[in-house]
Design an enzyme around this catalytic site. Structure first.
Site, PDB file in Angstrom:
ATOM      1  N   CYS A  69      13.377  10.758   6.831  1.00 43.38           N
ATOM      2  CA  CYS A  69      13.760  10.965   8.523  1.00 43.38           C
ATOM      3  C   CYS A  69      15.293  10.580   9.367  1.00 43.38           C
ATOM      4  CB  CYS A  69      13.172   8.928   8.758  1.00 43.38           C
ATOM      5  SG  CYS A  69      14.630   7.775   7.735  1.00 43.38           S
ATOM      6  N   GLU A  80       9.657  15.988  15.834  1.00 40.65           N
ATOM      7  CA  GLU A  80      10.258  15.829  14.210  1.00 40.65           C
ATOM      8  C   GLU A  80       8.917  16.538  13.706  1.00 40.65           C
ATOM      9  OE1 GLU A  80       8.442  12.338  11.574  1.00 40.65           O
ATOM     10  OE2 GLU A  80      10.916  12.204  11.080  1.00 40.65           O
ATOM     11  N   LYS A 100       0.824  -0.745   0.554  1.00 44.17           N
ATOM     12  CA  LYS A 100       0.144  -0.158  -0.300  1.00 44.17           C
ATOM     13  C   LYS A 100       0.725   1.715  -0.109  1.00 44.17           C
ATOM     14  CE  LYS A 100      -1.924   3.246   1.810  1.00 44.17           C
ATOM     15  NZ  LYS A 100      -1.900   4.301   1.740  1.00 44.17           N
ATOM     16  N   GLU A 116       9.870   0.895  10.851  1.00 43.12           N
ATOM     17  CA  GLU A 116      10.980   2.258  10.978  1.00 43.12           C
ATOM     18  C   GLU A 116      10.327   3.635  10.345  1.00 43.12           C
ATOM     19  OE1 GLU A 116      13.782   1.852  10.461  1.00 43.12           O
ATOM     20  OE2 GLU A 116      13.591  -0.709   9.060  1.00 43.12           O
TER      21      GLU A 116
HETATM   22  P1  NAD Z   1       2.060   8.635   7.073  1.00 44.34           P
HETATM   23  O1  NAD Z   1       2.735   7.964   8.944  1.00 44.34           O
HETATM   24  O2  NAD Z   1       1.030   9.385   7.790  1.00 44.34           O
HETATM   25  O3  NAD Z   1       2.230   7.502   5.974  1.00 44.34           O
HETATM   26  C1  NAD Z   1       2.892   6.873   6.414  1.00 44.34           C
HETATM   27  C2  NAD Z   1       1.760   5.287   5.949  1.00 44.34           C
HETATM   28  O4  NAD Z   1       0.867   5.476   5.905  1.00 44.34           O
HETATM   29  C3  NAD Z   1       1.446   6.068   4.057  1.00 44.34           C
HETATM   30  O5  NAD Z   1       1.307   5.050   2.675  1.00 44.34           O
HETATM   31  C4  NAD Z   1       0.130   6.364   4.523  1.00 44.34           C
HETATM   32  O6  NAD Z   1      -1.036   5.687   3.830  1.00 44.34           O
HETATM   33  C5  NAD Z   1      -0.683   5.133   5.768  1.00 44.34           C
HETATM   34  N1  NAD Z   1      -1.336   4.975   6.979  1.00 44.34           N
HETATM   35  C6  NAD Z   1      -2.038   6.135   7.232  1.00 44.34           C
HETATM   36  N2  NAD Z   1      -2.168   5.631   8.583  1.00 44.34           N
HETATM   37  C7  NAD Z   1      -2.960   4.950   8.488  1.00 44.34           C
HETATM   38  C8  NAD Z   1      -3.732   3.347   8.994  1.00 44.34           C
HETATM   39  N3  NAD Z   1      -4.382   3.537   9.712  1.00 44.34           N
HETATM   40  N4  NAD Z   1      -3.616   2.204   9.047  1.00 44.34           N
HETATM   41  C9  NAD Z   1      -2.335   2.014   7.763  1.00 44.34           C
HETATM   42  N5  NAD Z   1      -1.730   2.562   7.150  1.00 44.34           N
HETATM   43  C10 NAD Z   1      -2.253   4.100   7.377  1.00 44.34           C
HETATM   44  O7  NAD Z   1       3.827   8.887   7.243  1.00 44.34           O
HETATM   45  P2  NAD Z   1       3.975   9.614   5.975  1.00 44.34           P
HETATM   46  O8  NAD Z   1       3.829  11.254   5.934  1.00 44.34           O
HETATM   47  O9  NAD Z   1       4.209   9.253   5.267  1.00 44.34           O
HETATM   48  O10 NAD Z   1       5.518   9.882   6.340  1.00 44.34           O
HETATM   49  C11 NAD Z   1       6.322  10.230   7.130  1.00 44.34           C
HETATM   50  C12 NAD Z   1       6.901   9.042   7.851  1.00 44.34           C
HETATM   51  O11 NAD Z   1       7.941   8.314   7.980  1.00 44.34           O
HETATM   52  C13 NAD Z   1       8.182  10.351   9.242  1.00 44.34           C
HETATM   53  O12 NAD Z   1       7.460  10.682  10.508  1.00 44.34           O
HETATM   54  C14 NAD Z   1       9.105  10.300   8.442  1.00 44.34           C
HETATM   55  O13 NAD Z   1      10.460   9.820   9.928  1.00 44.34           O
HETATM   56  C15 NAD Z   1       9.347   8.756   8.369  1.00 44.34           C
HETATM   57  N6  NAD Z   1      10.247   7.343   7.490  1.00 44.34           N
HETATM   58  C16 NAD Z   1      10.855   6.800   8.178  1.00 44.34           C
HETATM   59  C17 NAD Z   1      11.898   6.598   7.714  1.00 44.34           C
HETATM   60  C18 NAD Z   1      12.634   5.315   8.191  1.00 44.34           C
HETATM   61  O14 NAD Z   1      13.201   4.662   7.624  1.00 44.34           O
HETATM   62  N7  NAD Z   1      12.853   5.315   9.267  1.00 44.34           N
HETATM   63  C19 NAD Z   1      12.167   6.730   6.274  1.00 44.34           C
HETATM   64  C20 NAD Z   1      10.817   7.864   5.582  1.00 44.34           C
HETATM   65  C21 NAD Z   1       9.895   8.099   6.802  1.00 44.34           C
END
Ligand code: NAD
Length: 487
Positions: free
Chosen positions: A288, A386, A180, A255
């Site tokens: 991140c 963050e 997804k 992650e």
């Molecule tokens: P997000 O958590 O809003 O969304 C990530 C994914 O989760 C999307 O595909 C979204 O549709 C899905 N999602 C949202 N709600 C959900 C639910 N209830 N159930 C299942 N899936 C759901 O994050 P974002 O804004 O897309 O990404 C930014 C975040 O990701 C930042 O916090 C960043 O630090 C983190 N990040 C971490 C890493 C790492 O490797 N540690 C890498 C990249 C980004």
């Protein structure tokens, strides 16, 4: 209607389930951060599409499992070949969809996509072995058995790269996959599904369900038919996923975010420190791992700040397709406003803007100026939460112990950067830092064989090398007695 041509590629905007394209009654827009153009209308999936995809992945599982690591390696290398064949177009497509620099996609990110697939396919064949050992004459044999359907949920900041960081090991391990992608960047995953089919990935082994997190994502992680959930994204979403996973006791790999420190000691090479600090604006701060808290020894703080401000203000901001651009747009209006909110609250709380501080009015759109905040109150939001944008905050310290205390004063523990002139001193510092990855006098050196993940709220588990297979596979110990064999 279901297909758009972008960057020279035909992208099907429907789901990819059981080797077929599947539409949904509703769609959502994918909008380019570069100029706000609507790129595509993408199928908006929910539980019906998720159920169908999990069924397809479950049906395909025995065949993919039984193909063995060698057979899977051949197919995954073909898929990597196809990514390399279309690398230029994929790089352009990703830049259109997520606004990251085209030159980074061309030279770093998309080559990494192919490498993710090759690396884990090879690892499963060549490295996934544990020596047999004996217990009172009994042989212990360890194997990594495919576990079933892996649900992969990914963010928008490096869409296909982060997806293949999961797809590679999951498929190499013999799991089948339902991906997804993030709703702000759905397009590269959709095209990748066609490449998977062309490479000979059997129908149902790799599936893509598009849609919103609260709909498609939530339905996927709650599904009792999945064996693993691998998620990269934010802490609030991880908590929601963990609650769903608890009902089925589905293992999770998370992650998550970070608020990583970049520590500069008073014996550090100042030019190097400034260079590494300015690098933290990479991908418009949407990384991140970024060292967003600059912790600088008080003896060199003024010199550092001046040199940093001078260098950061020279960064060229603009269209991410332009080779000379160093900082592109933020991903989305909602995200830009969120970043701005952090800066406004910080200044209202007494912090000082050293450079930047708001949107780039000359460029308009989603461009936010590289920003440095100083004099924030200890414990305030800008030092703890963050931002995920081009906003760094600087603090000073008087001793290395204080630097460590400040560095660890966060709920995150993803990464840390240490710039230091003395190896022994650096070793003492790193020993007490809580972080999954620490870079000393360098940044973003990432070996796929190394463990990667976050401490504290930055994640659960480690991936990379065998650590990835420990998650995607069922690790099994078979004990053979020395007796009972026919002569
Ligand atoms: P997000 O958590 O809003 O969304 C990530 C994914 O989760 C999307 O595909 C979204 O549709 C899905 N999602 C949202 N709600 C959900 C639910 N209830 N159930 C299942 N899936 C759901 O994050 P974002 O804004 O897309 O990404 C930014 C975040 O990701 C930042 O916090 C960043 O630090 C983190 N990040 C971490 C890493 C790492 O490797 N540690 C890498 C990249 C980004």
């Amino acid at each position: 209607m279901h297909q758009v041509t972008l960057a020279g590629l035909t992208v099907d905007t429907r789901h990819f389930i059981g080797g077929e394209r599947v539409a949904s009654p509703e769609t959502f827009e994918s909008v380019s951060p570069i100029d706000g153009a609507v790129l595509a209308h993408v199928a908006r999936g929910g539980s019906a599409e998720v159920n169908r995809a999990v069924d397809a992945a479950r049906a395909a599982f025995p065949g993919w499992r039984d193909l063995g690591a060698d057979g899977r390696r051949e197919i995954l290398h073909r898929l990597a070949d196809l990514v390399e064949r279309d690398l230029e177009q994929l790089a352009n497509l990703e830049t259109l969809d997520n606004g990251s620099l085209l030159r980074s996609h061309r030279r770093g990110v998309m080559p990494r996509v192919a490498m993710n697939l090759r690396f884990f396919a090879d690892w499963a064949v060549e490295k996934l072995h544990h020596p047999v050992w004996q217990t009172r004459g009994h042989d212990n044999v360890v194997s990594w058995d495919p576990s079933g359907v892996a649900a992969l949920i990914t963010p928008w900041n490096a869409p296909l790269m982060l997806a293949t960081w999961k797809i590679g090991p999951a498929l190499a391990a013999g799991d089948t996959v339902v991906l997804k992608p993030a709703e702000w960047t759905p397009l590269s995953a959709s095209y990748f599904a066609d490449l998977a089919a062309e490479a000979g990935v059997p129908a149902g082994v790799f599936n893509v369900v598009q849609g919103f997190g609260a709909e498609a994502g939530a339905a996927l992680v709650a599904h009792p038919g999945i064996a693993r959930i691998s998620f990269t994204g934010s802490v609030p979403t991880a908590k929601a996923i963990a609650r769903s996973a608890a009902d089925n006791l589905t293992p999770v790999s998370f992650e998550l975010g970070g608020k990583s420190p970049l520590i500069v000691t008073d014996d550090a090479d100042l030019d190097l420190a400034v260079e590494l600090a300015v690098e933290q604006y990479d991908n418009a701060g949407q990384v991140c791992l970024s060292g967003t808290r600059l912790l600088v020894h008080e003896n060199i703080a003024d010199r550092f700040q001046q040199a940093f401000a001078a260098k950061a203000q020279q960064l060229r901001q603009g269209d991410p397709r332009d080779e000379a651009t160093q900082i592109g747009p933020q991903i989305h209006r909602v995200h830009l406003e969120r970043i701005q909110g952090f800066v406004e609250r910080a200044t209202a709380d007494g912090a000082r803007v050293v450079i930047g501080g708001g949107p780039n009015d000359e460029l308009g759109g989603l461009y936010f100026r590289p920003t440095l905040i100083a004099d924030a109150k200890p414990g305030s939001e800008i030092l703890t939460a963050e931002v995920f944008g081009p906003v760094l905050a600087m603090q000073t310290f008087a001793s290395d112990d204080e630097a460590v205390t400040l560095a660890n004063n966060t709920e995150f523990g993803l990464a840390a950067v240490v710039v230091c002139g003395d190896r022994d001193r650096a070793e003492r510092l790193t020993k007490n830092l809580v972080a999954g990855t620490i870079w000393v006098n360098c940044f973003f050196v990432r070996d796929l064989a190394a463990p990667f993940g976050g401490s504290k709220k930055s994640g659960i588990g480690r991936e990379g090398g065998t650590w990835s297979f420990d998650f995607y596979a069922d690790v099994k110990n078979t004990v053979y007695a020395p007796t009972g064999w026919k002569e």
